[in-house]
Design an enzyme around this catalytic site. Structure first.
Site, PDB file in Angstrom:
ATOM      1  N   SER A  27      35.581  38.430  47.559  1.00 36.08           N
ATOM      2  CA  SER A  27      35.213  39.850  47.788  1.00 36.08           C
ATOM      3  C   SER A  27      34.188  39.831  48.752  1.00 36.08           C
ATOM      4  O   SER A  27      34.204  40.788  49.573  1.00 36.08           O
ATOM      5  CB  SER A  27      34.663  40.236  46.258  1.00 36.08           C
ATOM      6  OG  SER A  27      33.743  39.243  45.850  1.00 36.08           O
TER       7      SER A  27
ATOM      8  N   HIS B 298      39.904  42.943  43.712  1.00 36.42           N
ATOM      9  CA  HIS B 298      40.066  43.425  45.396  1.00 36.42           C
ATOM     10  C   HIS B 298      40.608  44.514  45.916  1.00 36.42           C
ATOM     11  O   HIS B 298      39.945  44.957  46.905  1.00 36.42           O
ATOM     12  CB  HIS B 298      40.435  41.967  45.907  1.00 36.42           C
ATOM     13  CG  HIS B 298      39.476  40.911  45.598  1.00 36.42           C
ATOM     14  ND1 HIS B 298      40.080  39.617  45.709  1.00 36.42           N
ATOM     15  CD2 HIS B 298      38.207  40.589  45.332  1.00 36.42           C
ATOM     16  CE1 HIS B 298      39.293  38.670  45.398  1.00 36.42           C
ATOM     17  NE2 HIS B 298      38.130  39.296  45.100  1.00 36.42           N
TER      18      HIS B 298
ATOM     19  N   ASP C  87      30.647  40.605  39.358  1.00 34.49           N
ATOM     20  CA  ASP C  87      31.886  40.160  38.484  1.00 34.49           C
ATOM     21  C   ASP C  87      31.428  38.663  38.068  1.00 34.49           C
ATOM     22  O   ASP C  87      31.767  37.750  38.586  1.00 34.49           O
ATOM     23  CB  ASP C  87      33.006  40.198  39.476  1.00 34.49           C
ATOM     24  CG  ASP C  87      32.885  39.475  40.726  1.00 34.49           C
ATOM     25  OD1 ASP C  87      31.882  39.353  41.182  1.00 34.49           O
ATOM     26  OD2 ASP C  87      33.914  39.090  41.260  1.00 34.49           O
TER      27      ASP C  87
ATOM     28  N   GLY D 208      22.686  36.062  40.503  1.00 35.70           N
ATOM     29  CA  GLY D 208      23.030  37.440  40.703  1.00 35.70           C
ATOM     30  C   GLY D 208      22.308  38.491  39.991  1.00 35.70           C
ATOM     31  O   GLY D 208      22.058  39.423  40.249  1.00 35.70           O
TER      32      GLY D 208
ATOM     33  N   GLU E 217      25.030  33.859  45.368  1.00 36.08           N
ATOM     34  CA  GLU E 217      25.632  32.764  44.687  1.00 36.08           C
ATOM     35  C   GLU E 217      24.904  31.651  44.390  1.00 36.08           C
ATOM     36  O   GLU E 217      23.969  31.116  44.831  1.00 36.08           O
ATOM     37  CB  GLU E 217      26.837  32.010  45.398  1.00 36.08           C
ATOM     38  CG  GLU E 217      27.582  31.020  44.849  1.00 36.08           C
ATOM     39  CD  GLU E 217      28.252  31.493  43.678  1.00 36.08           C
ATOM     40  OE1 GLU E 217      28.131  30.462  42.482  1.00 36.08           O
ATOM     41  OE2 GLU E 217      28.965  32.578  43.449  1.00 36.08           O
TER      42      GLU E 217
END
Length: 280
Positions: free
Chosen positions: A99, A19, A163, A143, A117
């Site tokens: 994020s 972050h 990520d 994603g 998501e």
């Protein structure tokens, strides 16, 4: 993958690393007047309660944001910590931004945010977090579909943050394939790929494969808080940044030692900042 819940790990040292770098990338994108878009392919829930049962189970945040909370921020970490502190105005650390929340806080009018998501519960929380926000679009999807389905965005400039949880086999191969697709569809994007350092060989193999893709300007940043060759566990994490904004390398050169100083667990720890493929 659908069993993974980031709430158990929110605010740990890997989150702080990821972050803090994300904030610096967004700040660099803001230096140009033209609008930009942030696409977060594995967005999670968006906001985390560190007093929840999940977060308190292992208290991973104690070794991450907890180590930074009371100490002076310093110039390298100030922007990131200011955003976390905005969520905790009484000075007591409870809420930690994922994020999506950090990226949204740094958008200007005209900038955009696209969030993906696939975990049903996290998606529901994420959608509730951004309901009614005209600058944020929340998608219930894998994603890895984002490069084909959602790129390029209307803004044409921007960042793709990837990520994944790394709980499924073949994650590095999927990331490599996704990067190839992004290069075809949105070659000017900044792409930030986070990865864990648990066993050293898988991440080194991934970095080596990226070097062979023929993609220019790939910067690698790593933070190791435990010896990489120690017992099994999360020893550190890294981020590959493709097409990094001008000046980011110098910023990270100051940021990584500041993070290491606050977050290292055993021994001296280590950082890495180098070009896997130089900028042309």
């Amino acid at each position: 993958m659908l069993g993974y819940r980031h709430a158990f790990h929110a605010g740990n040292f890997a989150d702080v690393f990821k972050h803090a770098l994300l904030v610096q990338i967004c700040l660099a994108l803001r230096l140009k007047d033209k609008p930009f878009c942030v696409i977060d392919t594995h967005a999670g829930a968006g906001l985390y309660d560190l007093e929840s049962e999940s977060a308190l189970k292992n208290r991973e945040f104690d070794g991450g944001i907890g180590r930074l909370w009371e100490a002076p921020a310093g110039p390298e970490l100030g922007a990131y910590l200011d955003l976390v502190r905005t969520l905790n105005p009484d000075g007591r650390l409870r809420w930690y931004p994922g994020s999506p929340h950090l990226a949204r806080a740094l958008l200007r009018p005209g900038d955009g945010l696209i969030l993906c998501e696939r975990h049903p519960a996290d998606h529901q929380d994420l959608r509730a977090e951004f309901v009614g926000d005209p600058q944020a679009a929340v998608h219930f999807r894998d994603g890895y579909e984002a490069p084909t389905a959602l790129m390029p965005p209307p803004q044409r400039r921007g960042l793709v943050l990837m990520d994944p949880s790394f709980e499924m086999p073949g994650e590095y191969a999927r990331l490599t394939a996704a990067l190839k697709t992004i290069q075809r569809r949105w070659a000017g994007a900044v792409v930030a790929i986070w990865y864990p350092i648990i066993e050293r060989e898988p991440s080194l193999g991934f970095l080596s494969r990226l070097q062979g893709l023929g993609i220019p300007a790939i910067l690698c940043a790593e933070l190791g808080v435990l010896p990489y060759r120690g017992p099994m566990g999360l020893h550190g994490s890294g981020m590959v940044i493709v097409n990094p904004p001008w000046g980011l390398e110098a910023v990270l050169g100051r940021l990584l030692p500041a993070l290491l100083d606050r977050l290292r667990v055993a021994g001296p720890g280590e950082t890495r900042l180098e070009w896997l493929v130089p900028a042309p």
